[in-house]
Design a protein around this motif. Structure first.
Motif, short mmCIF file in Angstrom:
data_model
loop_
_atom_site.label_atom_id
_atom_site.label_comp_id
_atom_site.label_asym_id
_atom_site.label_seq_id
_atom_site.Cartn_x
_atom_site.Cartn_y
_atom_site.Cartn_z
N LYS A 72 0.82 -1.22 0.00
CA LYS A 72 0.00 0.00 0.00
C LYS A 72 0.86 1.27 0.00
N ARG A 73 2.01 1.21 0.63
CA ARG A 73 2.91 2.37 0.69
C ARG A 73 3.78 2.52 -0.55
N MET A 74 3.83 1.50 -1.40
CA MET A 74 4.70 1.54 -2.58
C MET A 74 4.24 2.62 -3.55
N PRO A 75 5.19 3.35 -4.15
CA PRO A 75 4.81 4.27 -5.24
C PRO A 75 4.25 3.45 -6.41
N ALA A 76 3.39 4.05 -7.18
CA ALA A 76 2.76 3.35 -8.31
C ALA A 76 3.79 2.81 -9.30
N THR A 77 4.93 3.46 -9.40
CA THR A 77 5.95 3.06 -10.37
C THR A 77 6.85 1.94 -9.87
N GLN A 78 6.78 1.61 -8.57
CA GLN A 78 7.64 0.56 -8.02
C GLN A 78 7.15 -0.80 -8.50
N GLU A 79 8.06 -1.58 -9.04
CA GLU A 79 7.71 -2.84 -9.68
C GLU A 79 7.89 -4.07 -8.79
N ALA A 80 8.63 -3.94 -7.69
CA ALA A 80 8.96 -5.11 -6.88
C ALA A 80 8.89 -4.78 -5.40
N VAL A 106 12.74 4.66 -0.96
CA VAL A 106 12.11 3.37 -1.26
C VAL A 106 12.28 2.45 -0.06
N GLU A 107 11.17 1.92 0.41
CA GLU A 107 11.16 1.05 1.58
C GLU A 107 11.75 -0.32 1.24
N VAL A 108 12.51 -0.88 2.19
CA VAL A 108 13.12 -2.20 2.02
C VAL A 108 12.80 -3.04 3.26
N LEU A 109 12.38 -4.27 3.02
CA LEU A 109 12.12 -5.22 4.11
C LEU A 109 13.44 -5.83 4.56
N PHE A 110 13.54 -6.11 5.87
CA PHE A 110 14.71 -6.77 6.42
C PHE A 110 14.36 -8.22 6.71
N PHE A 111 15.01 -9.14 6.02
CA PHE A 111 14.82 -10.57 6.25
C PHE A 111 15.98 -11.03 7.14
N THR A 112 15.69 -11.22 8.42
CA THR A 112 16.75 -11.55 9.38
C THR A 112 16.64 -12.95 9.95
N GLY A 128 0.74 -9.34 -6.84
CA GLY A 128 1.24 -9.08 -8.19
C GLY A 128 2.62 -8.48 -8.25
N LYS A 129 3.28 -8.35 -7.13
CA LYS A 129 4.63 -7.77 -7.08
C LYS A 129 5.63 -8.87 -6.71
N ALA A 130 6.67 -9.00 -7.49
CA ALA A 130 7.71 -9.99 -7.22
C ALA A 130 8.60 -9.51 -6.08
N GLY A 137 21.22 -8.92 -8.74
CA GLY A 137 20.59 -8.48 -9.98
C GLY A 137 20.50 -6.97 -10.09
N GLU A 138 19.94 -6.52 -11.19
CA GLU A 138 19.77 -5.10 -11.46
C GLU A 138 18.53 -4.59 -10.76
N VAL A 139 18.67 -3.46 -10.11
CA VAL A 139 17.54 -2.80 -9.46
C VAL A 139 17.40 -1.44 -10.12
N ASN A 140 16.21 -1.13 -10.59
CA ASN A 140 15.97 0.12 -11.27
C ASN A 140 15.07 1.01 -10.43
N LEU A 141 15.65 2.05 -9.85
CA LEU A 141 14.90 2.94 -8.98
C LEU A 141 14.58 4.28 -9.65
N GLU A 142 15.13 4.53 -10.81
CA GLU A 142 14.94 5.81 -11.47
C GLU A 142 13.73 5.82 -12.38
N GLY A 143 13.25 7.02 -12.65
CA GLY A 143 12.24 7.22 -13.68
C GLY A 143 12.91 7.15 -15.04
#
Length: 186
Positions: A72-80, A106-112, A128-130, A137-143
């Protein structure tokens, strides 16, 4: 009987989560790791288990989050759904790979928990989000415009430092896959 019992337990936990969140957090502290094991062991209840999960996150140092609240907090453009795995919160919280995510907000979950890296491989995604590791891998945070500018800058740097990149690649040989510039670290 086992399936009905599992369903009843999951419904009770969901009710506790909704109606008595403090009690649920205590139960999660005791049984969270076991419930996360169920994510990869119990296909039939995978979604219900994912709905119950709580994770520490960059969003709030004191309160863990659910996957639904994260989405719910993810920006609309965030894909993952981004995560970083490690043995302790303090370790992952200070990882240099988080710098670009912090800069972009951009929020990141901590898997500990050790089980986190295992179950995430068995889940296609959530809402629907991977799931995507910030260290692989490649992470794309830019517009689109930022991406084009960063690609142009990276290409210019690669052309300018082609000799250095080649020398590093040759010196390291088969110890590495490739030497390249990255915009992830600041």
């Amino acid at each position: 009987l086992r399936k009905r019992l599992a369903k009843k337990v999951l419904q009770s936990l969901q009710g506790m989560k909704d109606e008595k969140p403090e009690d649920f957090r205590k139960a999660w502290g005791e049984f969270g790791k076991v419930l996360k094991e169920g994510i990869y062991e119990d296909d039939a209840n995978r979604q219900a288990l994912l709905d119950l999960c709580l994770f520490p996150t960059t969003h709030d140092a004191a309160e863990p989050t659910t996957l639904m609240d994260y989405v719910k907090r993810m920006p609309a453009t965030q894909e993952a759904i981004y995560y970083i795995a490690g043995d302790r919160r303090e370790t992952v919280e200070n990882a240099p790979q988080l710098e670009a995510f912090k800069d972009k907000g951009v929020e990141v979950l901590f898997f500990t928990d050790p089980v986190d890296e295992f179950w995430v491989q068995h889940v296609d995604g959530f809402e629907g989000k991977a799931f995507q590791s910030v260290v692989r891998g490649e992470v794309n945070l830019e517009g689109e415009e930022e991406r084009k500018a960063a690609d142009a800058q990276r290409k210019e740097l690669e052309d300018k430092h082609r000799g250095l990149l080649g020398a590093l690649q040759q010196a390291l040989g088969e110890q590495i896959k490739e030497v390249r510039f990255s915009s992830r670290l600041k």
